[in-house]
Design a protein around this motif. Structure first.
Motif, mmCIF file in Angstrom:
data_model
loop_
_atom_site.group_PDB
_atom_site.id
_atom_site.type_symbol
_atom_site.label_atom_id
_atom_site.label_comp_id
_atom_site.label_asym_id
_atom_site.label_seq_id
_atom_site.Cartn_x
_atom_site.Cartn_y
_atom_site.Cartn_z
ATOM 1 N N ASN A 1 13.076 21.989 -11.610
ATOM 2 C CA ASN A 1 11.719 21.835 -11.107
ATOM 3 C C ASN A 1 11.210 20.453 -11.502
ATOM 4 N N ILE A 2 10.508 19.822 -10.594
ATOM 5 C CA ILE A 2 9.997 18.470 -10.809
ATOM 6 C C ILE A 2 8.477 18.528 -10.874
ATOM 7 N N LEU A 3 7.919 17.911 -11.904
ATOM 8 C CA LEU A 3 6.472 17.797 -12.046
ATOM 9 C C LEU A 3 6.115 16.334 -11.809
ATOM 10 N N THR A 4 5.256 16.068 -10.817
ATOM 11 C CA THR A 4 4.848 14.689 -10.525
ATOM 12 C C THR A 4 3.332 14.573 -10.595
ATOM 13 N N ARG A 5 2.863 13.332 -10.865
ATOM 14 C CA ARG A 5 1.423 13.065 -10.805
ATOM 15 C C ARG A 5 1.037 12.950 -9.342
ATOM 16 N N LYS A 6 -0.033 13.609 -8.929
ATOM 17 C CA LYS A 6 -0.484 13.543 -7.534
ATOM 18 C C LYS A 6 -0.904 12.130 -7.151
ATOM 19 N N GLU A 7 -1.488 11.396 -8.091
ATOM 20 C CA GLU A 7 -2.037 10.073 -7.761
ATOM 21 C C GLU A 7 -0.988 9.056 -7.352
ATOM 22 N N ASP A 8 0.245 9.159 -7.889
ATOM 23 C CA ASP A 8 1.246 8.130 -7.584
ATOM 24 C C ASP A 8 2.670 8.663 -7.412
ATOM 25 N N ASP A 9 2.838 9.980 -7.432
ATOM 26 C CA ASP A 9 4.144 10.633 -7.233
ATOM 27 C C ASP A 9 5.168 10.348 -8.325
ATOM 28 N N VAL A 10 4.762 9.802 -9.466
ATOM 29 C CA VAL A 10 5.687 9.514 -10.556
ATOM 30 C C VAL A 10 6.135 10.816 -11.205
ATOM 31 N N VAL A 11 7.443 10.938 -11.427
ATOM 32 C CA VAL A 11 7.996 12.113 -12.099
ATOM 33 C C VAL A 11 7.552 12.084 -13.557
ATOM 34 N N VAL A 12 6.860 13.127 -13.981
ATOM 35 C CA VAL A 12 6.418 13.189 -15.379
ATOM 36 C C VAL A 12 7.257 14.156 -16.199
ATOM 37 N N TYR A 13 7.948 15.093 -15.518
ATOM 38 C CA TYR A 13 8.771 16.038 -16.263
ATOM 39 C C TYR A 13 9.794 16.666 -15.333
ATOM 40 N N ILE A 14 10.999 16.824 -15.839
ATOM 41 C CA ILE A 14 12.051 17.538 -15.126
ATOM 42 C C ILE A 14 12.307 18.795 -15.937
#
Length: 109
Positions: free
Chosen positions: A2-15
Protein backbone atom coordinates in the motif's frame (compact mmCIF):
# COMPACT_ATOMS: atom_id res chain seq x y z
CA UNK A 1 1.97 -3.11 -0.94
CA UNK A 2 0.00 0.00 0.00
CA UNK A 3 1.27 3.46 -0.90
CA UNK A 4 0.56 6.56 1.17
CA UNK A 5 1.07 9.85 -0.72
CA UNK A 6 0.58 13.51 0.14
CA UNK A 7 -2.42 14.88 -1.79
CA UNK A 8 -0.72 18.24 -2.34
CA UNK A 9 2.20 16.90 -4.40
CA UNK A 10 1.79 13.10 -4.80
CA UNK A 11 5.07 12.42 -2.94
CA UNK A 12 5.27 8.91 -1.47
CA UNK A 13 5.42 9.30 2.30
CA UNK A 14 5.13 5.64 3.28
CA UNK A 15 5.19 2.21 1.69
CA UNK A 16 3.18 -0.13 3.90
CA UNK A 17 2.05 -3.71 4.15
CA UNK A 18 -1.22 -2.56 5.73
CA UNK A 19 -3.14 0.70 6.00
CA UNK A 20 -6.30 1.49 7.92
CA UNK A 21 -8.18 4.74 8.35
CA UNK A 22 -8.73 5.31 12.07
CA UNK A 23 -10.32 8.14 14.04
CA UNK A 24 -7.10 10.16 14.31
CA UNK A 25 -5.57 9.49 10.87
CA UNK A 26 -4.18 6.61 8.85
CA UNK A 27 -2.61 3.69 10.68
CA UNK A 28 0.18 2.04 8.68
CA UNK A 29 1.65 -1.36 9.47
CA UNK A 30 -0.18 -1.35 12.82
CA UNK A 31 2.49 0.94 14.26
CA UNK A 32 2.54 4.48 12.84
CA UNK A 33 -0.30 6.97 12.52
CA UNK A 34 -0.32 9.74 9.95
CA UNK A 35 -2.72 12.33 11.35
CA UNK A 36 -5.40 14.15 9.34
CA UNK A 37 -6.28 11.45 6.82
CA UNK A 38 -7.71 14.07 4.43
CA UNK A 39 -4.12 15.15 3.56
CA UNK A 40 -3.18 11.74 2.13
CA UNK A 41 -4.07 9.35 -0.67
CA UNK A 42 -3.92 5.62 -0.01
CA UNK A 43 -3.34 3.26 -2.93
CA UNK A 44 -3.78 -0.42 -2.13
CA UNK A 45 -2.25 -3.50 -3.75
CA UNK A 46 0.41 -1.61 -5.71
CA UNK A 47 3.44 -3.39 -7.14
CA UNK A 48 6.38 -1.34 -5.90
CA UNK A 49 9.72 -1.54 -7.77
CA UNK A 50 12.73 -2.12 -5.50
CA UNK A 51 14.25 1.30 -6.34
CA UNK A 52 11.23 3.20 -5.01
CA UNK A 53 11.71 4.84 -1.61
CA UNK A 54 9.67 7.30 0.41
CA UNK A 55 10.21 10.97 -0.47
CA UNK A 56 12.38 10.13 -3.50
CA UNK A 57 9.37 9.18 -5.65
CA UNK A 58 5.88 10.38 -6.46
CA UNK A 59 2.94 8.14 -7.31
CA UNK A 60 -0.40 8.54 -9.03
CA UNK A 61 -2.73 5.80 -10.20
CA UNK A 62 -2.67 7.15 -13.76
CA UNK A 63 1.06 7.94 -13.97
CA UNK A 64 2.58 5.31 -11.72
CA UNK A 65 5.91 6.02 -10.04
CA UNK A 66 8.12 8.93 -11.11
CA UNK A 67 11.22 10.40 -9.47
CA UNK A 68 10.64 13.37 -7.19
CA UNK A 69 12.90 15.96 -8.81
CA UNK A 70 12.91 18.17 -5.69
CA UNK A 71 14.05 15.38 -3.38
CA UNK A 72 17.35 15.98 -1.59
CA UNK A 73 18.67 12.98 0.34
CA UNK A 74 19.37 13.45 4.03
CA UNK A 75 23.04 13.70 4.94
CA UNK A 76 23.87 13.41 8.63
CA UNK A 77 25.89 16.21 10.26
CA UNK A 78 28.73 13.73 10.83
CA UNK A 79 28.87 12.85 7.12
CA UNK A 80 28.75 16.55 6.18
CA UNK A 81 31.70 17.25 8.49
CA UNK A 82 33.70 14.36 7.01
CA UNK A 83 33.00 15.64 3.48
CA UNK A 84 34.04 19.21 4.39
CA UNK A 85 37.21 17.96 6.11
CA UNK A 86 38.16 15.96 3.01
CA UNK A 87 37.52 18.94 0.73
CA UNK A 88 39.57 21.19 3.02
CA UNK A 89 42.47 18.73 3.03
CA UNK A 90 42.38 18.47 -0.78
CA UNK A 91 42.37 22.28 -1.04
CA UNK A 92 45.37 22.55 1.30
CA UNK A 93 47.27 19.95 -0.73
CA UNK A 94 46.49 21.75 -3.99
CA UNK A 95 47.64 25.08 -2.49
CA UNK A 96 50.89 23.52 -1.23
CA UNK A 97 51.51 22.11 -4.71
CA UNK A 98 50.97 25.53 -6.27
CA UNK A 99 53.31 27.16 -3.76
CA UNK A 100 55.99 24.59 -4.66
CA UNK A 101 55.59 25.32 -8.35
CA UNK A 102 55.81 29.08 -7.80
CA UNK A 103 58.73 28.85 -5.35
CA UNK A 104 60.60 26.58 -7.76
CA UNK A 105 60.44 29.23 -10.43
CA UNK A 106 58.01 27.31 -12.57
CA UNK A 107 55.40 30.04 -12.30
CA UNK A 108 51.84 29.58 -13.42
CA UNK A 109 51.11 29.76 -17.12
Amino acid sequence: MNILTRKEDDVVVYIANTTETVSNGILVDNSTIFGNASLYNVFENVTVPEVVTSQAYKYTKAGGFVKNESYVPYISPEDKITKIETELLNTKLAMAELIEIIAGGGGIA
